[in-house]
Design a protein around this motif. Structure first.
Motif, short mmCIF file in Angstrom:
data_model
loop_
_atom_site.label_atom_id
_atom_site.label_comp_id
_atom_site.label_asym_id
_atom_site.label_seq_id
_atom_site.Cartn_x
_atom_site.Cartn_y
_atom_site.Cartn_z
N ALA A 279 49.74 -9.49 104.49
CA ALA A 279 49.56 -8.67 105.69
C ALA A 279 50.79 -8.85 106.58
O ALA A 279 51.56 -9.80 106.43
CB ALA A 279 48.30 -9.08 106.45
N ARG A 280 50.96 -7.93 107.48
CA ARG A 280 52.08 -8.00 108.41
C ARG A 280 51.66 -8.73 109.67
O ARG A 280 50.80 -8.25 110.40
CB ARG A 280 52.57 -6.58 108.76
CG ARG A 280 53.73 -6.56 109.74
CD ARG A 280 54.07 -5.13 110.12
NE ARG A 280 55.10 -5.07 111.15
CZ ARG A 280 55.52 -3.95 111.73
NH1 ARG A 280 54.98 -2.79 111.38
NH2 ARG A 280 56.44 -3.98 112.67
N PRO A 281 52.23 -9.90 109.97
CA PRO A 281 51.82 -10.64 111.16
C PRO A 281 52.33 -9.97 112.44
O PRO A 281 53.30 -9.22 112.42
CB PRO A 281 52.47 -12.02 110.96
CG PRO A 281 53.67 -11.73 110.12
CD PRO A 281 53.29 -10.61 109.21
N VAL A 282 51.65 -10.27 113.55
CA VAL A 282 52.05 -9.73 114.86
C VAL A 282 53.19 -10.59 115.40
O VAL A 282 53.00 -11.78 115.67
CB VAL A 282 50.87 -9.73 115.85
CG1 VAL A 282 51.35 -9.27 117.23
CG2 VAL A 282 49.75 -8.83 115.34
N GLU A 283 54.36 -9.99 115.51
CA GLU A 283 55.51 -10.72 116.05
C GLU A 283 55.39 -10.77 117.57
O GLU A 283 55.23 -9.75 118.23
CB GLU A 283 56.82 -10.05 115.64
CG GLU A 283 58.05 -10.83 116.06
CD GLU A 283 59.35 -10.29 115.47
OE1 GLU A 283 60.40 -10.47 116.10
OE2 GLU A 283 59.29 -9.68 114.37
N GLY A 284 55.46 -11.99 118.11
CA GLY A 284 55.25 -12.14 119.55
C GLY A 284 56.49 -12.51 120.32
O GLY A 284 56.60 -12.22 121.50
#
Length: 322
Positions: A279-284
């Motif tokens: 999955a594509r993680p949420v870049e913060g």
């Protein structure tokens, strides 16, 4: 009329507040919550000395400082109060030119593309143009007098300029994201929305809980990077990020808002491998060296705390419960 009290640390001071410190009366310039070391004579961007003593108090004679109040400006021109550090100026350009940290207004244009550059990548001529023209004033106002004077005193002048430049450019981008979100709606399943003072925008994504209070994930500029942390309306000092084995409070920050049905948590252990997540993680955010940081959450005793993870960290890191 505001009640006049002795100045004390750890006290919220709002608009119109008047305090007495060592017999001298001061009126607030910038609302804030006081901290040890932020005494009125040491924070000229927060307090202005009044000529007349408060009733029941005796005004000290002579000495001290007596800064002018913020001068009015046309409505179309943004106004900032630049917080100079305590003590006599050091360095500067000579002549009648102001120091880079003594401007109150910006008089130099900064192109959008230029804001994407690191301070160290600008040539010396352009740096001087920005310093003379108040090109760092928005960042100085955001840093705040107390933080700038007491937490950055060990940095060189160039390091301070780089920090202020990076902070104000992040704020410009954050304000643009917020404006676009409310004008055009979300552009994806999750969006970062600028906020401050412990406030949490509508549709913020709940990430965890601490002592029965819901926690939301936030991010903010600190030490040259964009760090991920936690925020809750129950926090008195706003957002909190973990950095260098300590907790740091940030008055301005972004909160993640979006559709909880369009996102899911993925279990992971140890050092992050983005390719193996499926999955594509949420870049913060990012570290000072540019390393991407992704949103994570960890179990800490009976609490679930939002934090950060990257391919360079051995595991997820979070701001511990306060």
């Amino acid at each position: 009329m505001s009640q006049v009290c002795e100045w004390e640390p750890g006290t919220p001071y709002g608009a119109g507040a008047v305090v007495v410190y060592q017999g001298v009366t001061y009126k607030i310039i910038q609302p804030h919550t006081s901290e040890p070391g932020w005494e009125p004579p040491n924070t000229p961007a927060l307090w202005g000395r009044m000529e007349q003593p408060a009733p029941g108090f005796q005004q000290q004679q002579g000495g001290g400082y007596n800064p002018g109040y913020i001068q009015p400006q046309p409505p179309s021109q943004p106004q900032y109060q630049s917080p100079p550090p305590p003590g006599p100026p050091q360095g500067g350009y000579g002549g009648d030119e102001k120091r880079w940290d003594q401007h109150q207004t910006q008089q130099v244009d900064i192109h959008h593309e230029e804001r994407k550059k690191n301070w160290w990548d600008l040539d010396d001529h352009r740096k001087k143009q920005l310093e003379i023209g108040g090109g760092l004033v928005a960042g100085l106002a955001a840093v705040g007098a107390g933080y700038y004077a007491y937490h950055e005193h060990n940095k060189t002048e160039e390091e301070k300029k780089a920090m202020v430049w990076g902070l104000q450019n992040w704020l410009q981008e954050a304000e643009a994201r917020k404006r676009q979100f409310y004008e055009r709606g979300p552009s994806g399943p999750a969006t970062w929305i600028l906020s401050e003072g412990g406030q949490v925008p509508k549709n913020a994504l709940p990430v965890g809980q601490q002592n029965g209070e819901t926690l939301f994930v936030c991010r903010g500029f600190y030490e040259g990077g964009i760090q991920i942390g936690k925020v809750s309306p129950a926090f008195q000092k706003g957002a909190v990020v973990g950095y260098g084995f300590k907790e740091v409070s940030l008055p301005k920050y972004e909160v993640l808002v979006g559709d909880p049905h369009a996102l899911r948590w993925v279990d992971a252990r140890g050092r992050l491998n983005v390719q193996s997540l499926g999955a594509r993680p949420v870049e913060g955010g990012r570290e000072k060296d540019g390393t991407p940081l992704f949103v994570a959450r960890v179990q800490h005793d009976n609490n679930v705390i939002p934090g950060k993870v990257s391919e360079k960290l051995d595991g997820a890191c979070s701001a511990c419960p306060i």
